[in-house]
Design an enzyme around this catalytic site. Structure first.
Site, PDB file in Angstrom:
ATOM      1  N   GLY A 154      53.106  31.014  38.807  1.00 25.31           N
ATOM      2  CA  GLY A 154      51.734  30.937  38.329  1.00 25.31           C
ATOM      3  C   GLY A 154      51.517  31.880  37.166  1.00 25.31           C
ATOM      4  O   GLY A 154      52.432  32.153  36.386  1.00 25.31           O
ATOM      5  N   ARG A 155      50.295  32.412  37.053  1.00 19.27           N
ATOM      6  CA  ARG A 155      49.977  33.292  35.930  1.00 19.27           C
ATOM      7  C   ARG A 155      50.892  34.513  35.897  1.00 19.27           C
ATOM      8  O   ARG A 155      51.456  34.866  34.863  1.00 19.27           O
ATOM      9  CB  ARG A 155      48.519  33.747  36.020  1.00 19.27           C
ATOM     10  CG  ARG A 155      47.499  32.650  35.837  1.00 19.27           C
ATOM     11  CD  ARG A 155      46.091  33.245  35.884  1.00 19.27           C
ATOM     12  NE  ARG A 155      45.050  32.228  35.748  1.00 19.27           N
ATOM     13  CZ  ARG A 155      44.495  31.592  36.767  1.00 19.27           C
ATOM     14  NH1 ARG A 155      44.875  31.901  38.003  1.00 19.27           N
ATOM     15  NH2 ARG A 155      43.569  30.674  36.576  1.00 19.27           N
ATOM     16  N   ILE A 156      51.044  35.186  37.050  1.00 22.00           N
ATOM     17  CA  ILE A 156      51.829  36.414  37.084  1.00 22.00           C
ATOM     18  C   ILE A 156      53.323  36.098  37.006  1.00 22.00           C
ATOM     19  O   ILE A 156      54.063  36.727  36.245  1.00 22.00           O
ATOM     20  CB  ILE A 156      51.500  37.232  38.345  1.00 22.00           C
ATOM     21  CG1 ILE A 156      50.031  37.644  38.339  1.00 22.00           C
ATOM     22  CG2 ILE A 156      52.398  38.467  38.441  1.00 22.00           C
ATOM     23  CD1 ILE A 156      49.543  38.273  39.628  1.00 22.00           C
TER      24      ILE A 156
ATOM     25  N   THR B 209      55.070  42.172  44.646  1.00 16.83           N
ATOM     26  CA  THR B 209      53.833  42.687  44.045  1.00 16.83           C
ATOM     27  C   THR B 209      52.698  41.682  44.255  1.00 16.83           C
ATOM     28  O   THR B 209      51.713  41.700  43.520  1.00 16.83           O
ATOM     29  CB  THR B 209      54.012  42.950  42.536  1.00 16.83           C
ATOM     30  OG1 THR B 209      54.470  41.747  41.895  1.00 16.83           O
ATOM     31  CG2 THR B 209      55.005  44.064  42.289  1.00 16.83           C
ATOM     32  N   SER B 210      52.848  40.795  45.252  1.00 12.97           N
ATOM     33  CA  SER B 210      51.834  39.764  45.484  1.00 12.97           C
ATOM     34  C   SER B 210      50.912  40.166  46.629  1.00 12.97           C
ATOM     35  O   SER B 210      49.895  40.818  46.415  1.00 12.97           O
ATOM     36  CB  SER B 210      52.501  38.419  45.756  1.00 12.97           C
ATOM     37  OG  SER B 210      53.413  38.507  46.850  1.00 12.97           O
ATOM     38  N   ARG B 211      51.286  39.812  47.857  1.00 11.69           N
ATOM     39  CA  ARG B 211      50.545  40.194  49.053  1.00 11.69           C
ATOM     40  C   ARG B 211      51.548  40.620  50.114  1.00 11.69           C
ATOM     41  O   ARG B 211      52.586  39.980  50.294  1.00 11.69           O
ATOM     42  CB  ARG B 211      49.689  39.029  49.574  1.00 11.69           C
ATOM     43  CG  ARG B 211      48.445  38.752  48.744  1.00 11.69           C
ATOM     44  CD  ARG B 211      47.429  39.883  48.878  1.00 11.69           C
ATOM     45  NE  ARG B 211      46.193  39.629  48.150  1.00 11.69           N
ATOM     46  CZ  ARG B 211      45.943  40.043  46.924  1.00 11.69           C
ATOM     47  NH1 ARG B 211      46.879  40.723  46.265  1.00 11.69           N
ATOM     48  NH2 ARG B 211      44.782  39.807  46.338  1.00 11.69           N
TER      49      ARG B 211
ATOM     50  N   GLU C  64      47.423  48.061  54.748  1.00 13.92           N
ATOM     51  CA  GLU C  64      47.205  49.075  53.714  1.00 13.92           C
ATOM     52  C   GLU C  64      45.968  49.900  54.034  1.00 13.92           C
ATOM     53  O   GLU C  64      44.956  49.333  54.464  1.00 13.92           O
ATOM     54  CB  GLU C  64      47.051  48.391  52.343  1.00 13.92           C
ATOM     55  CG  GLU C  64      48.306  47.657  51.913  1.00 13.92           C
ATOM     56  CD  GLU C  64      48.176  46.954  50.566  1.00 13.92           C
ATOM     57  OE1 GLU C  64      47.093  47.063  49.935  1.00 13.92           O
ATOM     58  OE2 GLU C  64      49.131  46.292  50.148  1.00 13.92           O
TER      59      GLU C  64
ATOM     60  N   HIS D 251      49.980  49.738  45.842  1.00 10.96           N
ATOM     61  CA  HIS D 251      49.174  48.609  45.373  1.00 10.96           C
ATOM     62  C   HIS D 251      48.582  48.919  43.990  1.00 10.96           C
ATOM     63  O   HIS D 251      47.365  48.885  43.782  1.00 10.96           O
ATOM     64  CB  HIS D 251      48.070  48.275  46.369  1.00 10.96           C
ATOM     65  CG  HIS D 251      47.653  46.829  46.317  1.00 10.96           C
ATOM     66  ND1 HIS D 251      47.297  46.109  47.436  1.00 10.96           N
ATOM     67  CD2 HIS D 251      47.546  45.965  45.278  1.00 10.96           C
ATOM     68  CE1 HIS D 251      46.983  44.877  47.091  1.00 10.96           C
ATOM     69  NE2 HIS D 251      47.131  44.760  45.779  1.00 10.96           N
TER      70      HIS D 251
END
Length: 325
Positions: free
Chosen positions: A157-159, A237-239, A268, A287
């Site tokens: 996707g974007r990232i 680095t997503s979820r 978290e 995060h």
């Protein structure tokens, strides 16, 4: 005057920016309050609220949405929206907006983790600080080149696309897996579409960029990690919930994979008792994906613009549920 609740205390300057942006976009004045600490206070306070400015940690469920009799918009400062009951908002024809503009900052952090792992920067820093460096040629584990290595991106996707752009600069081979194949991006980025199994078994670095959904929760677990190379690294680095932390710990201690870079965790803040924290072949950040001065300000401004557009009767630029309104 319309009332807006803000999720957390922010500098007065930022609140001034919020008011000015809303006025410039919608030509209306707003009053603002911080969301109360308790849920009971929140449910009471939200009844006469016109707009919510929230972050991805604030749970805006159906009870809150239904209690907000005057609510016109939920504007998220962030890209994740699993904390919002979008269906409940859509049912009441309330637009939910977000800020999908953080991809470059997250991609840069992703590559910071890749470089830190590939060159052992954390252990090298400790080595220099400890005074162990006694010889001209240091006695330390060698790193690995990125050039010629394969980067597997889960979610283009974007990232994920921004990560691929940076990987091209490092002369890496790029493969990806997504629920939908994107031929245009393949041509633009020089990426090759593969199955998840092939991606895991072929990659030297696996980078996770999928959204959190019921289908993606723990999509990388024991079975998937065992398919990876023993020399491979995984970066998330997503979820945090996309990667099974217990399975990751076992894969690392049993040398099924070489290392990991984590910016997100299943819970978290991460507990000090988390077993992964004791491992030397894992690099952690708290995060920080979107945490640059420039990006955070842009996210705040975009969220304020989304809010102002909705309060002024327009469709927000970045709306999650456009068919609902």
């Amino acid at each position: 005057m319309k009332k807006v609740l803000v999720t957390r205390a922010v500098p007065e300057m930022a609140l001034g920016v919020l008011k000015n942006v809303v006025k410039s976009v919608a030509n209306i004045e707003i009053d603002h309050n911080y969301i109360p600490d308790s849920r009971e206070e929140f449910l009471k306070e939200v009844r006469d609220t016109h707009g919510l400015l929230v972050n991805p940690l604030n749970v805006i469920d159906s009870a809150i949405i239904n209690a907000a009799e005057k609510l016109e918009v939920v504007s998220i400062i962030g890209v994740g929206f699993e904390n919002i009951d979008v269906k409940a908002a859509s049912k009441k024809k309330i637009p939910v907006a977000f800020t999908p503009i953080l991809q470059k900052a997250v991609a840069e952090l992703t590559f910071a983790l890749i470089l830190t792992l590939s060159r052992g920067i954390t252990s090298a820093d400790i080595y220099v600080r400890s005074g162990e460096w006694k010889e001209p040629i240091p006695i330390i584990e060698l790193g690995t080149d990125l050039s010629g290595k394969t980067l597997g991106i889960v979610g283009l996707g974007r990232i994920g696309s921004e990560v691929a752009k940076r990987a091209k600069c490092f002369e890496m081979n790029i493969i990806y897996y997504d629920i939908e194949r994107d031929y245009k991006k393949e041509e633009e980025l020089g990426a090759r579409y593969v199955s998840l199994d092939e991606l895991l078994s072929s990659s030297d670095f696996v980078s996770l960029h999928a959204p959190l959904t019921p289908q993606t929760r723990h999509m990388i677990g024991k079975k998937e990690l065992e398919k990876m190379k023993p020399t491979a690294y995984i970066i998330n680095t997503s979820r945090g919930q996309i990667l099974d932390q217990r399975a990751l710990y076992q894969a690392l201690v049993n040398k099924k994979i070489k290392g990991a870079g984590l910016d997100v965790f299943e819970e978290e803040p991460v507990s000090i008792d988390e077993p992964l924290l004791k491992l030397k072949n894992v690099v952690f950040t708290p995060h920080l994906g979107s945490a640059t001065t420039e990006n955070r300000m842009n996210m705040f401004l975009t969220a304020a613009q989304n809010l102002g557009q909705a309060l002024g009767g327009q469709e927000p630029k970045y709306q999650i549920n456009p068919k609902a309104v």
